[in-house]
Design a protein around this motif. Structure first.
Motif, PDB file in Angstrom:
ATOM      1  N   VAL A 143      42.666 -21.831  67.714  1.00 56.93           N
ATOM      2  CA  VAL A 143      42.466 -20.673  66.844  1.00 56.93           C
ATOM      3  C   VAL A 143      41.219 -20.862  65.984  1.00 56.93           C
ATOM      4  O   VAL A 143      40.428 -19.932  65.801  1.00 56.93           O
ATOM      5  CB  VAL A 143      43.713 -20.434  65.969  1.00 56.93           C
ATOM      6  CG1 VAL A 143      43.423 -19.421  64.867  1.00 56.93           C
ATOM      7  CG2 VAL A 143      44.863 -19.950  66.837  1.00 56.93           C
ATOM      8  N   ARG A 147      37.960 -18.374  66.076  1.00 54.07           N
ATOM      9  CA  ARG A 147      37.528 -17.648  64.880  1.00 54.07           C
ATOM     10  C   ARG A 147      36.093 -17.986  64.487  1.00 54.07           C
ATOM     11  O   ARG A 147      35.435 -17.185  63.836  1.00 54.07           O
ATOM     12  CB  ARG A 147      38.503 -17.920  63.735  1.00 54.07           C
ATOM     13  CG  ARG A 147      39.817 -17.171  63.935  1.00 54.07           C
ATOM     14  CD  ARG A 147      40.843 -17.461  62.878  1.00 54.07           C
ATOM     15  NE  ARG A 147      42.005 -16.580  63.051  1.00 54.07           N
ATOM     16  CZ  ARG A 147      43.188 -16.781  62.473  1.00 54.07           C
ATOM     17  NH1 ARG A 147      43.375 -17.832  61.684  1.00 54.07           N
ATOM     18  NH2 ARG A 147      44.180 -15.934  62.681  1.00 54.07           N
ATOM     19  N   ILE A 155      44.307 -12.645  67.352  1.00 54.19           N
ATOM     20  CA  ILE A 155      44.934 -13.730  68.114  1.00 54.19           C
ATOM     21  C   ILE A 155      46.440 -13.658  67.900  1.00 54.19           C
ATOM     22  O   ILE A 155      46.906 -13.502  66.764  1.00 54.19           O
ATOM     23  CB  ILE A 155      44.400 -15.099  67.678  1.00 54.19           C
ATOM     24  CG1 ILE A 155      42.877 -15.155  67.804  1.00 54.19           C
ATOM     25  CG2 ILE A 155      45.035 -16.220  68.509  1.00 54.19           C
ATOM     26  CD1 ILE A 155      42.256 -16.392  67.180  1.00 54.19           C
ATOM     27  N   GLY A 186      52.175 -20.649  62.385  1.00 56.93           N
ATOM     28  CA  GLY A 186      51.779 -19.257  62.547  1.00 56.93           C
ATOM     29  C   GLY A 186      51.625 -18.553  61.211  1.00 56.93           C
ATOM     30  O   GLY A 186      50.702 -17.741  61.035  1.00 56.93           O
ATOM     31  N   VAL A 191      48.773 -16.032  62.412  1.00 60.42           N
ATOM     32  CA  VAL A 191      48.841 -15.668  63.828  1.00 60.42           C
ATOM     33  C   VAL A 191      50.224 -15.093  64.104  1.00 60.42           C
ATOM     34  O   VAL A 191      51.217 -15.812  64.007  1.00 60.42           O
ATOM     35  CB  VAL A 191      48.583 -16.890  64.732  1.00 60.42           C
ATOM     36  CG1 VAL A 191      48.807 -16.530  66.208  1.00 60.42           C
ATOM     37  CG2 VAL A 191      47.181 -17.431  64.530  1.00 60.42           C
TER      38      VAL A 191
END
Length: 241
Positions: A143, A147, A155, A186, A191
């Motif tokens: 991630v 980014r 995402i 998360g 996310v």
């Protein structure tokens, strides 16, 4: 503009009730989700893929590098296989395919597959294919890299599925702890995660999925595709229009 999804997955993303299928089969959940959003999906996946395999693909596959310039969202649909019992260390288990001569490889592989469910029960599901700490580490690294490359790219991810597979002695003791660790990550990483147990748990555990006790029937794929699209829609539909 129709949204394009890039999905990193394991065999749950391309295996149906009777076996594996080509990535463009319309009945598979990535394509169902993409169709519900009015777009299409590109699937990058493999048998037994973990979060580590998705990371390796992200940094090592030039097709992925090209796709990342054009897609509208990424789905990291990995983490389920990480939680499976792995009595042999991963490097030894995956290395069985390289044994030679061929008759030796077949004998060793057959012996291991016969022992695996018994060892999974005896060792209570430990060790696992990939510890949850490493699953989170690879997801977070992926991630972060995405980014940096495309800060605006949405995402999404998943919480691990469940199984009743005889190949693993129907043991899945690591799933809950891994799901909790991924869920906490998360929230920190912002996310959104689809809980596969909530969507297909009954489908799998009631025996309505693939006879192997792990993969899904079309009912499962339809449910996951619909729920994934529902989760993604508030982000993607405004952009698509």
């Amino acid at each position: 503009m129709a949204p394009r999804l890039l999905v990193f997955g394991d065999s749950l993303s391309f295996h149906g009730p009777d076996g594996p299928l080509a990535a463009d089969d319309a009945r598979l959940w990535p394509n169902i989700a993409a169709e519900a959003l009015g777009g299409g999906a590109d699937l990058v996946a493999g048998f037994g893929w973990t979060a580590r395999d998705a990371w390796w693909s992200l940094i090592g596959d030039p097709r992925v590098w090209a796709d990342l310039h054009h897609v509208d969202a990424v789905v990291l649909a990995v983490g389920s296989m990480d939680t499976l019992p792995s009595p042999l260390p991963t490097y030894l288990r995956t290395g069985l395919r390289y044994l030679r001569p061929d008759p030796l490889r077949r004998v060793v592989r057959k012996t291991y597959l016969a022992a695996q469910p018994r060892l999974a029960v005896a060792l209570r599901g430990r060790p696992v294919v990939l510890p949850s700490k490493l699953t989170v580490q690879y997801l977070d690294t992926a991630v972060g890299a995405l980014r940096v490359l495309r800060p605006e790219l949405p995402i999404f991810g998943i919480l691990p599925s469940v199984h009743r597979s005889d190949a693993y002695g129907r043991v899945h003791t690591a799933r809950d702890g891994a799901a909790a660790a991924i869920a906490a990550w998360g929230r920190r990483a912002e996310v959104p995660l689809l809980d596969l147990e909530a969507v297909v748990g009954d489908h799998v555990l009631s025996g309505r999925g693939n006879p192997d006790g792990m993969h899904w029937g079309w009912e499962g794929h339809a449910a996951v595709g619909a729920e994934m699209a529902r989760m993604m829609a508030p982000v993607l539909r405004p952009a698509a229009t």
